[in-house]
Motif scaffolding. Sequence first.
Motif, PDB file in Angstrom:
ATOM      1  N   SER A 255       0.849  -1.231  -0.028  1.00 14.67           N
ATOM      2  CA  SER A 255      -0.086  -0.019  -0.105  1.00 14.67           C
ATOM      3  C   SER A 255       0.994   1.174   0.055  1.00 14.67           C
ATOM      4  O   SER A 255       1.999   1.197   0.589  1.00 14.67           O
ATOM      5  CB  SER A 255      -0.704   0.090   1.250  1.00 14.67           C
ATOM      6  OG  SER A 255      -1.640  -1.104   1.321  1.00 14.67           O
TER       7      SER A 255
ATOM      8  N   ARG B  69       0.064   5.754   0.189  1.00 23.01           N
ATOM      9  CA  ARG B  69      -1.071   6.759   0.271  1.00 23.01           C
ATOM     10  C   ARG B  69      -0.414   7.879  -0.260  1.00 23.01           C
ATOM     11  O   ARG B  69       0.762   8.575   0.297  1.00 23.01           O
ATOM     12  CB  ARG B  69      -1.408   7.049   1.828  1.00 23.01           C
ATOM     13  CG  ARG B  69      -2.465   8.088   1.818  1.00 23.01           C
ATOM     14  CD  ARG B  69      -3.120   8.530   3.040  1.00 23.01           C
ATOM     15  NE  ARG B  69      -2.302   9.522   4.036  1.00 23.01           N
ATOM     16  CZ  ARG B  69      -2.717  10.304   4.783  1.00 23.01           C
ATOM     17  NH1 ARG B  69      -3.836  10.266   5.241  1.00 23.01           N
ATOM     18  NH2 ARG B  69      -1.854  11.102   5.727  1.00 23.01           N
TER      19      ARG B  69
ATOM     20  N   ILE C 157     -12.970  13.038  -6.614  1.00 19.08           N
ATOM     21  CA  ILE C 157     -13.877  13.520  -5.608  1.00 19.08           C
ATOM     22  C   ILE C 157     -14.435  14.678  -5.727  1.00 19.08           C
ATOM     23  O   ILE C 157     -13.863  15.814  -6.106  1.00 19.08           O
ATOM     24  CB  ILE C 157     -13.047  13.298  -4.017  1.00 19.08           C
ATOM     25  CG1 ILE C 157     -14.051  13.506  -3.003  1.00 19.08           C
ATOM     26  CG2 ILE C 157     -11.919  14.316  -3.824  1.00 19.08           C
ATOM     27  CD1 ILE C 157     -13.630  13.286  -1.636  1.00 19.08           C
TER      28      ILE C 157
ATOM     29  N   THR D 270     -17.268   9.973  -4.769  1.00 22.58           N
ATOM     30  CA  THR D 270     -16.209   9.595  -5.457  1.00 22.58           C
ATOM     31  C   THR D 270     -16.580   8.560  -6.669  1.00 22.58           C
ATOM     32  O   THR D 270     -17.504   7.796  -6.556  1.00 22.58           O
ATOM     33  CB  THR D 270     -15.221   8.720  -4.220  1.00 22.58           C
ATOM     34  OG1 THR D 270     -16.081   7.951  -3.883  1.00 22.58           O
ATOM     35  CG2 THR D 270     -14.849   9.742  -3.240  1.00 22.58           C
TER      36      THR D 270
ATOM     37  N   TYR E 128     -14.360   6.108  -9.629  1.00 28.15           N
ATOM     38  CA  TYR E 128     -13.159   5.371  -9.923  1.00 28.15           C
ATOM     39  C   TYR E 128     -13.018   4.747 -11.086  1.00 28.15           C
ATOM     40  O   TYR E 128     -14.081   4.523 -11.648  1.00 28.15           O
ATOM     41  CB  TYR E 128     -12.920   4.368  -8.814  1.00 28.15           C
ATOM     42  CG  TYR E 128     -12.704   5.027  -7.505  1.00 28.15           C
ATOM     43  CD1 TYR E 128     -13.820   5.053  -6.504  1.00 28.15           C
ATOM     44  CD2 TYR E 128     -11.496   5.580  -6.724  1.00 28.15           C
ATOM     45  CE1 TYR E 128     -13.624   5.586  -5.364  1.00 28.15           C
ATOM     46  CE2 TYR E 128     -11.476   6.047  -5.648  1.00 28.15           C
ATOM     47  CZ  TYR E 128     -12.472   6.044  -4.892  1.00 28.15           C
ATOM     48  OH  TYR E 128     -12.491   6.575  -3.330  1.00 28.15           O
TER      49      TYR E 128
ATOM     50  N   LYS F 203     -10.980   0.222  -8.846  1.00 32.87           N
ATOM     51  CA  LYS F 203     -12.198   0.252  -8.161  1.00 32.87           C
ATOM     52  C   LYS F 203     -12.043  -0.719  -7.058  1.00 32.87           C
ATOM     53  O   LYS F 203     -11.667  -1.863  -7.348  1.00 32.87           O
ATOM     54  CB  LYS F 203     -13.508   0.279  -8.837  1.00 32.87           C
ATOM     55  CG  LYS F 203     -14.777   0.536  -8.182  1.00 32.87           C
ATOM     56  CD  LYS F 203     -15.932   0.475  -9.090  1.00 32.87           C
ATOM     57  CE  LYS F 203     -15.560   1.487 -10.300  1.00 32.87           C
ATOM     58  NZ  LYS F 203     -16.788   1.436 -11.260  1.00 32.87           N
TER      59      LYS F 203
ATOM     60  N   ARG G 112      -9.639  -0.841  -4.703  1.00 32.13           N
ATOM     61  CA  ARG G 112      -8.608  -0.967  -4.090  1.00 32.13           C
ATOM     62  C   ARG G 112      -7.810   0.526  -3.781  1.00 32.13           C
ATOM     63  O   ARG G 112      -7.144   0.695  -2.773  1.00 32.13           O
ATOM     64  CB  ARG G 112      -7.592  -1.565  -5.239  1.00 32.13           C
ATOM     65  CG  ARG G 112      -7.710  -3.010  -5.807  1.00 32.13           C
ATOM     66  CD  ARG G 112      -6.827  -3.587  -6.701  1.00 32.13           C
ATOM     67  NE  ARG G 112      -6.504  -2.904  -7.892  1.00 32.13           N
ATOM     68  CZ  ARG G 112      -5.371  -2.091  -8.009  1.00 32.13           C
ATOM     69  NH1 ARG G 112      -4.341  -2.413  -7.493  1.00 32.13           N
ATOM     70  NH2 ARG G 112      -5.452  -1.433  -9.394  1.00 32.13           N
TER      71      ARG G 112
ATOM     72  N   THR H  29      -8.754   4.587  -2.687  1.00 35.19           N
ATOM     73  CA  THR H  29      -9.790   5.306  -2.128  1.00 35.19           C
ATOM     74  C   THR H  29      -9.216   6.651  -2.144  1.00 35.19           C
ATOM     75  O   THR H  29      -8.034   7.042  -1.636  1.00 35.19           O
ATOM     76  CB  THR H  29     -10.092   4.859  -0.696  1.00 35.19           C
ATOM     77  OG1 THR H  29     -10.473   3.457  -0.730  1.00 35.19           O
ATOM     78  CG2 THR H  29     -11.243   5.692  -0.151  1.00 35.19           C
TER      79      THR H  29
ATOM     80  N   SER I  66      -9.801  10.708  -0.625  1.00 39.50           N
ATOM     81  CA  SER I  66     -10.276  11.334   0.463  1.00 39.50           C
ATOM     82  C   SER I  66      -9.909  12.815   0.449  1.00 39.50           C
ATOM     83  O   SER I  66      -9.038  13.327  -0.423  1.00 39.50           O
ATOM     84  CB  SER I  66     -10.304  10.885   1.826  1.00 39.50           C
ATOM     85  OG  SER I  66      -8.781  10.622   2.054  1.00 39.50           O
TER      86      SER I  66
ATOM     87  N   GLN J 205      -5.266   6.841  -1.262  1.00 40.35           N
ATOM     88  CA  GLN J 205      -4.779   5.725  -0.568  1.00 40.35           C
ATOM     89  C   GLN J 205      -5.057   4.540  -1.701  1.00 40.35           C
ATOM     90  O   GLN J 205      -5.996   4.100  -2.089  1.00 40.35           O
ATOM     91  CB  GLN J 205      -5.786   5.353   0.720  1.00 40.35           C
ATOM     92  CG  GLN J 205      -5.517   4.052   1.431  1.00 40.35           C
ATOM     93  CD  GLN J 205      -4.102   4.117   2.073  1.00 40.35           C
ATOM     94  OE1 GLN J 205      -3.807   5.244   2.642  1.00 40.35           O
ATOM     95  NE2 GLN J 205      -3.356   3.016   1.801  1.00 40.35           N
TER      96      GLN J 205
ATOM     97  N   ASN K 253      -4.395   0.487  -2.076  1.00 40.94           N
ATOM     98  CA  ASN K 253      -4.040  -0.924  -1.511  1.00 40.94           C
ATOM     99  C   ASN K 253      -4.079  -1.974  -2.424  1.00 40.94           C
ATOM    100  O   ASN K 253      -4.292  -1.864  -3.682  1.00 40.94           O
ATOM    101  CB  ASN K 253      -5.114  -1.158  -0.486  1.00 40.94           C
ATOM    102  CG  ASN K 253      -5.255   0.132   0.606  1.00 40.94           C
ATOM    103  OD1 ASN K 253      -4.184   0.466   1.074  1.00 40.94           O
ATOM    104  ND2 ASN K 253      -6.401   0.003   1.008  1.00 40.94           N
TER     105      ASN K 253
END
Length: 125
Positions: free
Chosen positions: A17, A19, A51, A58, A60, A65, A67, A69, A71, A82, A84
Amino acid sequence: QVHLVESGGGLVQAGGSLRLSCAASGRTISSYTMGWFRQAPGKEREFVGLITWIGSSTYYADSVKGRFTISRDNAKNTVYLQMNSLKPDDTAVYYCAADYTGWRASRLEADFGSWGQGTQVTVSS
Protein backbone atom coordinates in the motif's frame (compact mmCIF):
# COMPACT_ATOMS: atom_id res chain seq x y z
CA GLN A 1 -4.68 29.57 -9.86
CA VAL A 2 -4.14 26.84 -7.32
CA HIS A 3 -0.72 25.24 -6.98
CA LEU A 4 -0.70 21.48 -6.40
CA VAL A 5 2.14 19.33 -5.07
CA GLU A 6 1.95 15.54 -4.89
CA SER A 7 3.97 13.44 -2.47
CA GLY A 8 4.07 9.95 -1.06
CA GLY A 9 5.20 8.02 -4.10
CA GLY A 10 7.88 5.38 -3.97
CA LEU A 11 8.78 1.76 -4.51
CA VAL A 12 6.51 -0.91 -3.07
CA GLN A 13 6.08 -4.63 -3.56
CA ALA A 14 2.99 -6.05 -5.19
CA GLY A 15 0.22 -6.35 -2.65
CA GLY A 16 1.49 -3.41 -0.66
CA SER A 17 0.00 0.00 0.00
CA LEU A 18 0.88 3.64 -0.47
CA ARG A 19 -0.89 6.87 0.34
CA LEU A 20 -0.36 9.79 -1.97
CA SER A 21 -1.03 13.34 -0.85
CA CYS A 22 -1.85 16.37 -2.93
CA ALA A 23 -1.27 19.60 -1.06
CA ALA A 24 -2.76 22.77 -2.47
CA SER A 25 -1.69 26.36 -2.03
CA GLY A 26 -2.76 29.67 -3.45
CA ARG A 27 -6.46 28.89 -3.19
CA THR A 28 -8.65 26.70 -1.08
CA ILE A 29 -9.68 23.54 -2.89
CA SER A 30 -12.66 22.88 -0.67
CA SER A 31 -15.08 23.86 -3.44
CA TYR A 32 -13.31 22.07 -6.28
CA THR A 33 -13.60 18.61 -7.71
CA MET A 34 -10.21 16.99 -7.28
CA GLY A 35 -8.98 14.24 -9.54
CA TRP A 36 -6.15 11.75 -9.73
CA PHE A 37 -4.65 10.62 -13.01
CA ARG A 38 -1.66 8.46 -13.86
CA GLN A 39 0.68 7.90 -16.75
CA ALA A 40 2.58 4.68 -17.21
CA PRO A 41 5.71 4.50 -19.39
CA GLY A 42 4.81 4.55 -23.06
CA LYS A 43 1.11 5.09 -22.35
CA GLU A 44 -1.25 8.02 -22.33
CA ARG A 45 -2.30 9.59 -19.09
CA GLU A 46 -5.47 8.00 -17.72
CA PHE A 47 -8.13 8.79 -15.19
CA VAL A 48 -7.81 7.11 -11.78
CA GLY A 49 -10.53 8.73 -9.68
CA LEU A 50 -12.05 11.93 -8.37
CA ILE A 51 -13.87 13.44 -5.44
CA THR A 52 -16.43 16.18 -5.84
CA TRP A 53 -16.99 19.14 -3.55
CA ILE A 54 -20.73 18.70 -3.35
CA GLY A 55 -21.37 15.60 -1.29
CA SER A 56 -17.76 14.45 -1.56
CA SER A 57 -18.88 11.83 -4.03
CA THR A 58 -16.16 9.62 -5.37
CA TYR A 59 -15.74 7.93 -8.74
CA TYR A 60 -13.06 5.49 -9.83
CA ALA A 61 -11.71 3.84 -12.91
CA ASP A 62 -12.69 0.19 -13.10
CA SER A 63 -9.04 -0.82 -12.89
CA VAL A 64 -8.68 0.60 -9.36
CA LYS A 65 -12.20 0.28 -7.96
CA GLY A 66 -12.20 -1.50 -4.64
CA ARG A 67 -8.44 -0.98 -4.17
CA PHE A 68 -8.01 2.81 -4.24
CA THR A 69 -9.78 5.38 -2.10
CA ILE A 70 -9.82 9.16 -2.50
CA SER A 71 -10.46 11.43 0.44
CA ARG A 72 -10.05 15.09 1.20
CA ASP A 73 -9.19 17.15 4.26
CA ASN A 74 -10.43 20.64 3.53
CA ALA A 75 -8.89 22.01 6.72
CA LYS A 76 -5.47 20.96 5.43
CA ASN A 77 -6.29 21.86 1.81
CA THR A 78 -5.14 18.37 0.89
CA VAL A 79 -6.49 15.42 -1.07
CA TYR A 80 -5.34 11.85 -0.59
CA LEU A 81 -5.18 8.72 -2.70
CA GLN A 82 -4.97 5.57 -0.62
CA MET A 83 -3.75 2.71 -2.77
CA ASN A 84 -4.05 -0.86 -1.50
CA SER A 85 -3.37 -4.24 -3.07
CA LEU A 86 -1.00 -2.61 -5.52
CA LYS A 87 -0.11 -4.39 -8.71
CA PRO A 88 2.82 -3.95 -11.10
CA ASP A 89 0.33 -2.49 -13.59
CA ASP A 90 -0.21 0.40 -11.17
CA THR A 91 3.33 1.58 -11.83
CA ALA A 92 3.05 5.13 -13.16
CA VAL A 93 3.53 8.77 -12.43
CA TYR A 94 0.49 9.91 -10.47
CA TYR A 95 -0.91 13.41 -10.85
CA CYS A 96 -3.54 15.31 -8.95
CA ALA A 97 -5.63 17.94 -10.65
CA ALA A 98 -8.29 20.50 -9.80
CA ASP A 99 -11.58 21.04 -11.60
CA TYR A 100 -12.83 24.44 -10.53
CA THR A 101 -16.49 23.60 -10.98
CA GLY A 102 -16.80 21.48 -7.87
CA TRP A 103 -20.02 19.84 -8.92
CA ARG A 104 -18.81 18.18 -12.10
CA ALA A 105 -17.61 14.58 -12.08
CA SER A 106 -15.78 14.68 -15.37
CA ARG A 107 -13.04 12.19 -16.18
CA LEU A 108 -11.66 14.35 -18.97
CA GLU A 109 -8.24 15.92 -18.54
CA ALA A 110 -9.40 19.03 -20.36
CA ASP A 111 -11.88 19.78 -17.58
CA PHE A 112 -9.12 20.08 -14.98
CA GLY A 113 -7.50 23.49 -14.87
CA SER A 114 -4.57 22.94 -12.50
CA TRP A 115 -2.16 20.03 -12.29
CA GLY A 116 0.62 18.94 -9.98
CA GLN A 117 4.05 17.87 -11.14
CA GLY A 118 3.42 14.19 -10.41
CA THR A 119 4.90 11.59 -8.11
CA GLN A 120 6.38 8.26 -9.20
CA VAL A 121 4.85 5.02 -7.96
CA THR A 122 6.70 1.82 -8.78
CA VAL A 123 5.25 -1.57 -7.88
CA SER A 124 7.63 -4.50 -8.06
CA SER A 125 6.47 -8.06 -8.68
